[in-house]
Design a protein around this motif. Structure first.
Motif, PDB file in Angstrom:
ATOM      1  N   ALA A 158       0.987  51.234 -24.969  1.00  0.00           N
ATOM      2  CA  ALA A 158      -0.270  50.996 -25.671  1.00  0.00           C
ATOM      3  C   ALA A 158      -0.928  52.297 -26.097  1.00  0.00           C
ATOM      4  N   ILE A 159      -1.761  52.177 -27.133  1.00  0.00           N
ATOM      5  CA  ILE A 159      -2.654  53.249 -27.552  1.00  0.00           C
ATOM      6  C   ILE A 159      -4.068  52.741 -27.353  1.00  0.00           C
ATOM      7  N   VAL A 160      -4.889  53.528 -26.662  1.00  0.00           N
ATOM      8  CA  VAL A 160      -6.257  53.131 -26.384  1.00  0.00           C
ATOM      9  C   VAL A 160      -7.209  54.226 -26.856  1.00  0.00           C
ATOM     10  N   ASN A 161      -8.468  53.843 -27.084  1.00  0.00           N
ATOM     11  CA  ASN A 161      -9.489  54.843 -27.393  1.00  0.00           C
ATOM     12  C   ASN A 161     -10.864  54.271 -27.086  1.00  0.00           C
ATOM     13  N   TRP A 162     -11.857  55.127 -27.150  1.00  0.00           N
ATOM     14  CA  TRP A 162     -13.239  54.757 -26.872  1.00  0.00           C
ATOM     15  C   TRP A 162     -13.388  54.080 -25.518  1.00  0.00           C
ATOM     16  N   LEU A 163     -12.834  54.721 -24.505  1.00  0.00           N
ATOM     17  CA  LEU A 163     -13.011  54.259 -23.140  1.00  0.00           C
ATOM     18  C   LEU A 163     -13.205  55.468 -22.242  1.00  0.00           C
ATOM     19  N   SER A 164     -13.797  55.245 -21.091  1.00  0.00           N
ATOM     20  CA  SER A 164     -14.017  56.329 -20.144  1.00  0.00           C
ATOM     21  C   SER A 164     -12.769  56.534 -19.292  1.00  0.00           C
ATOM     22  N   ALA A 165     -12.758  57.634 -18.572  1.00  0.00           N
ATOM     23  CA  ALA A 165     -11.635  57.883 -17.658  1.00  0.00           C
ATOM     24  C   ALA A 165     -11.543  56.777 -16.617  1.00  0.00           C
ATOM     25  N   ASP A 166     -12.688  56.309 -16.112  1.00  0.00           N
ATOM     26  CA  ASP A 166     -12.663  55.234 -15.124  1.00  0.00           C
ATOM     27  C   ASP A 166     -12.221  53.913 -15.730  1.00  0.00           C
ATOM     28  N   ASP A 167     -12.514  53.697 -17.033  1.00  0.00           N
ATOM     29  CA  ASP A 167     -12.088  52.458 -17.696  1.00  0.00           C
ATOM     30  C   ASP A 167     -10.566  52.332 -17.753  1.00  0.00           C
ATOM     31  N   VAL A 168      -9.863  53.469 -17.686  1.00  0.00           N
ATOM     32  CA  VAL A 168      -8.397  53.417 -17.728  1.00  0.00           C
ATOM     33  C   VAL A 168      -7.865  52.552 -16.588  1.00  0.00           C
ATOM     34  N   ARG A 169      -8.532  52.592 -15.439  1.00  0.00           N
ATOM     35  CA  ARG A 169      -8.091  51.768 -14.311  1.00  0.00           C
ATOM     36  C   ARG A 169      -8.193  50.276 -14.626  1.00  0.00           C
ATOM     37  N   THR A 170      -9.082  49.919 -15.543  1.00  0.00           N
ATOM     38  CA  THR A 170      -9.230  48.521 -15.932  1.00  0.00           C
ATOM     39  C   THR A 170      -8.140  48.100 -16.915  1.00  0.00           C
ATOM     40  N   VAL A 171      -7.820  48.949 -17.884  1.00  0.00           N
ATOM     41  CA  VAL A 171      -6.904  48.536 -18.945  1.00  0.00           C
ATOM     42  C   VAL A 171      -5.436  48.769 -18.601  1.00  0.00           C
ATOM     43  N   ALA A 172      -5.121  49.827 -17.841  1.00  0.00           N
ATOM     44  CA  ALA A 172      -3.722  50.179 -17.592  1.00  0.00           C
ATOM     45  C   ALA A 172      -2.930  49.066 -16.906  1.00  0.00           C
ATOM     46  N   PRO A 173      -3.484  48.347 -15.927  1.00  0.00           N
ATOM     47  CA  PRO A 173      -2.674  47.318 -15.270  1.00  0.00           C
ATOM     48  C   PRO A 173      -2.183  46.229 -16.214  1.00  0.00           C
ATOM     49  N   TYR A 174      -2.949  45.901 -17.238  1.00  0.00           N
ATOM     50  CA  TYR A 174      -2.495  44.887 -18.189  1.00  0.00           C
ATOM     51  C   TYR A 174      -1.242  45.357 -18.926  1.00  0.00           C
ATOM     52  N   VAL A 175      -1.211  46.636 -19.304  1.00  0.00           N
ATOM     53  CA  VAL A 175      -0.040  47.192 -19.987  1.00  0.00           C
ATOM     54  C   VAL A 175       1.144  47.235 -19.039  1.00  0.00           C
ATOM     55  N   ASN A 176       0.909  47.672 -17.835  1.00  0.00           N
ATOM     56  CA  ASN A 176       1.994  47.862 -16.882  1.00  0.00           C
ATOM     57  C   ASN A 176       2.571  46.561 -16.341  1.00  0.00           C
ATOM     58  N   GLU A 177       1.900  45.436 -16.621  1.00  0.00           N
ATOM     59  CA  GLU A 177       2.505  44.142 -16.313  1.00  0.00           C
ATOM     60  C   GLU A 177       3.828  43.962 -17.052  1.00  0.00           C
ATOM     61  N   GLY A 178       3.978  44.666 -18.182  1.00  0.00           N
ATOM     62  CA  GLY A 178       5.182  44.528 -18.994  1.00  0.00           C
ATOM     63  C   GLY A 178       6.387  45.249 -18.434  1.00  0.00           C
ATOM     64  N   GLY A 179       6.219  46.017 -17.374  1.00  0.00           N
ATOM     65  CA  GLY A 179       7.354  46.707 -16.775  1.00  0.00           C
ATOM     66  C   GLY A 179       7.079  48.176 -16.559  1.00  0.00           C
ATOM     67  N   ALA A 180       7.996  48.806 -15.861  1.00  0.00           N
ATOM     68  CA  ALA A 180       7.847  50.227 -15.550  1.00  0.00           C
ATOM     69  C   ALA A 180       8.084  51.081 -16.790  1.00  0.00           C
ATOM     70  N   GLY A 181       7.518  52.273 -16.776  1.00  0.00           N
ATOM     71  CA  GLY A 181       7.790  53.248 -17.823  1.00  0.00           C
ATOM     72  C   GLY A 181       7.028  53.058 -19.109  1.00  0.00           C
ATOM     73  N   LYS A 182       5.982  52.242 -19.103  1.00  0.00           N
ATOM     74  CA  LYS A 182       5.208  52.041 -20.320  1.00  0.00           C
ATOM     75  C   LYS A 182       4.325  53.259 -20.588  1.00  0.00           C
ATOM     76  N   GLU A 183       4.265  53.636 -21.834  1.00  0.00           N
ATOM     77  CA  GLU A 183       3.416  54.763 -22.212  1.00  0.00           C
ATOM     78  C   GLU A 183       2.012  54.254 -22.518  1.00  0.00           C
ATOM     79  N   ILE A 184       1.013  55.027 -22.117  1.00  0.00           N
ATOM     80  CA  ILE A 184      -0.371  54.755 -22.488  1.00  0.00           C
ATOM     81  C   ILE A 184      -0.924  56.038 -23.096  1.00  0.00           C
ATOM     82  N   ALA A 185      -1.072  56.028 -24.412  1.00  0.00           N
ATOM     83  CA  ALA A 185      -1.635  57.168 -25.123  1.00  0.00           C
ATOM     84  C   ALA A 185      -3.107  56.895 -25.392  1.00  0.00           C
ATOM     85  N   ALA A 186      -3.931  57.908 -25.250  1.00  0.00           N
ATOM     86  CA  ALA A 186      -5.372  57.735 -25.430  1.00  0.00           C
ATOM     87  C   ALA A 186      -5.925  58.816 -26.339  1.00  0.00           C
TER      88      ALA A 186
END
Length: 330
Positions: free
Chosen positions: A188-216
Motif C-alpha cells: 500500500a501507499i499511504v499519506n496524510w497520517l501520523s506516525a501513530d496512525d501507521v499502527r492502525t492502518v498497517a495491520p489491514y495491509v499485512n493481513e494479505g501476507g508477509a513482505g507487503k510494502e507500505i510506502a508513505a
C-alpha cells in the motif's frame, strides 16, 4: 506462464525516499540534487500525478541521473489513463530501469478525476480492484480479453514485457482499500497520517501476507520555527481534509472531534476561522517540522510503526539541497 517479479524491498536495505520533482526549482535544474542522493543515503525517489507534472517523466530522467535509485509512482490515478495505456507506461519505465521500478496506482479524488478530467468518479473500490487484476495479467505479457466490472478489455497483449515485472502498490486509506492492497497488490501507499496512525492502518495491509510494502508520503518542513511551520501546515491540512475521501479517512482514524470546528467553519465559508480551528497537536502529528535531526527522528517513528518506505515531501524552496542533505539518513 512463469514470471519473475522484482523484489518489493530488499530486507537488508533501509529505505529512505524523496518525492520528486522538487518544488521551487525548475526540473531541468534538479539533476545536480538527484545525482547526489545515493551518496547521501537516499534509496528511492517517488513521483506523483495530480495537477503538476506527470508521474513517469521525472522518474525516467532520474533513472539516468542516479542509476542506483529505486523509482516509484505515488500515485498514478487508475481513471485518467486507460488500462492498456497505464500498462504500457509502466512497462516502458520498468524495462528502462530493470528491477528498480515500482508502480503505485490509486483512485485519486473526485476533484482530479471528475472536475479536472471530466471522467465520472464512480465505484472507486471496484475500479482499483479491476485495474490491479488487469495489470497483473498485462504486465506479465498475457493476452487480456475480459469484462471487468468497471471497464472492458478485448484482445490486449503488451508488446513490451519488462523483466522483472514491477511490483504494484495501491494507494489506500480506509480498511476496504487497505485490505485490497494487501490481498491483490504488493502493498500500500499511504499519506496524510501520523506516525501513530501507521499502527492502525498497517495491520489491514499485512493481513494479505508477509513482505507487503507500505510506502508513505510524509510532509516535512525542516529548519523553521513552530509558528511558521504550523501556519503552513494548517493551509495544507485544510486543503486536503475538506476533500471527502480524506475527511472520511480521518473520521476513521478518530479525528472527528479535532476537525469538527474546521469542517463546520469551512462549510460556512469562513476560511480564516477554519484554519485557526485546527489544533496545534493535529498539525504537529501530520506535518513533520522542527530541527532536521528532530525531523529525521519523527520520520523514523513512521518506520518503527510499520512504514517500509518513507517518501519525504519537502516544503518548496529556492535551493532544496541543504534541506535534503540535512535530512539524509544517519
Amino acid at each position: 506462464m512463469v514470471t519473475k517479479v522484482s523484489a518489493m524491498t530488499d530486507k537488508t536495505t533501509r529505505r529512505w525516499g524523496l518525492t520528486i520533482p522538487l518544488d521551487g526549482i525548475s526540473f531541468d535544474q534538479q539533476r545536480r540534487v538527484i545525482e547526489e542522493l545515493p551518496d547521501l543515503g537516499y534509496t528511492d525517489v517517488w513521483s506523483s500525478e495530480a495537477g503538476a507534472g506527470d508521474a513517469f517523466t521525472p522518474l525516467a530522467l532520474a533513472s539516468t541521473w542516479a542509476p542506483s535509485l529505486r523509482l516509484g509512482t505515488a500515485i498514478v490515478p487508475v481513471y485518467t489513463r486507460g488500462p492498456a495505456t497505464l500498462a504500457m507506461s509502466a512497462a516502458t519505465l520498468a524495462a528502462a530501469a530493470p528491477g528498480r521500478f515500482v508502480l503505485g496506482v490509486g483512485t485519486s479524488s473526485d476533484v482530479i478525476v471528475e472536475k479536472w478530467n471530466g471522467i465520472p468518479f464512480e465505484e472507486p473500490f471496484k475500479r482499483a480492484r479491476d485495474t490491479l487484476r488487469f495489470l497483473r495479467s498485462a504486465l506479465a505479457g498475457e493476452k487480456v480479453s475480459h469484462e471487468y466490472d468497471t471497464f472492458s478489455v478485448q484482445g490486449f497483449r503488451a508488446g513490451l514485457v519488462p523483466d522483472p515485472v514491477p511490483p504494484v502498490l495501491l494507494a489506500a486509506l480506509r480498511p476496504g482499500m487497505l485490505r485490497l492492497a494487501g490481498r491483490e497488490a504488493d502493498g500500500a501507499i499511504v499519506n496524510w497520517l501520523s506516525a501513530d496512525d501507521v499502527r492502525t492502518v498497517a495491520p489491514y495491509v499485512n493481513e494479505g501476507g508477509a513482505g507487503k510494502e507500505i510506502a508513505a508520503r510524509i510532509f516535512v518542513l525542516p529548519g523553521m520555527d513552530a509558528d511558521t511551520s504550523r501556519a503552513i501546515g494548517r493551509r495544507m491540512i485544510a486543503a486536503y481534509m475538506n476533500v471527502p475521501v480524506y475527511r472520511a479517512f480521518h473520521e476513521f482514524l478518530g479525528r472527528s472531534d479535532d476537525f469538527a470546528a474546521m469542517w463546520r467553519l469551512w462549510a460556512e465559508g469562513d476560511r480564516k476561522g477554519a484554519l485557526e480551528a485546527i489544533p496545534d497537536h493535529v498539525v504537529d502529528d501530520l506535518i513533520v517540522h522542527g530541527a532536521p535531526e528532530k525531523c529525521r527522528e519523527h520520520v523514523e517513528r513512521y518506520m518503527d510503526n510499520g512504514v517500509t518506505t518513507p517518501a519525504i515531501a519537502l516544503l518548496p524552496s529556492e535551493d532544496p539541497a541543504p534541506m535534503i542533505r540535512a535530512l539524509a539518513p544517519r
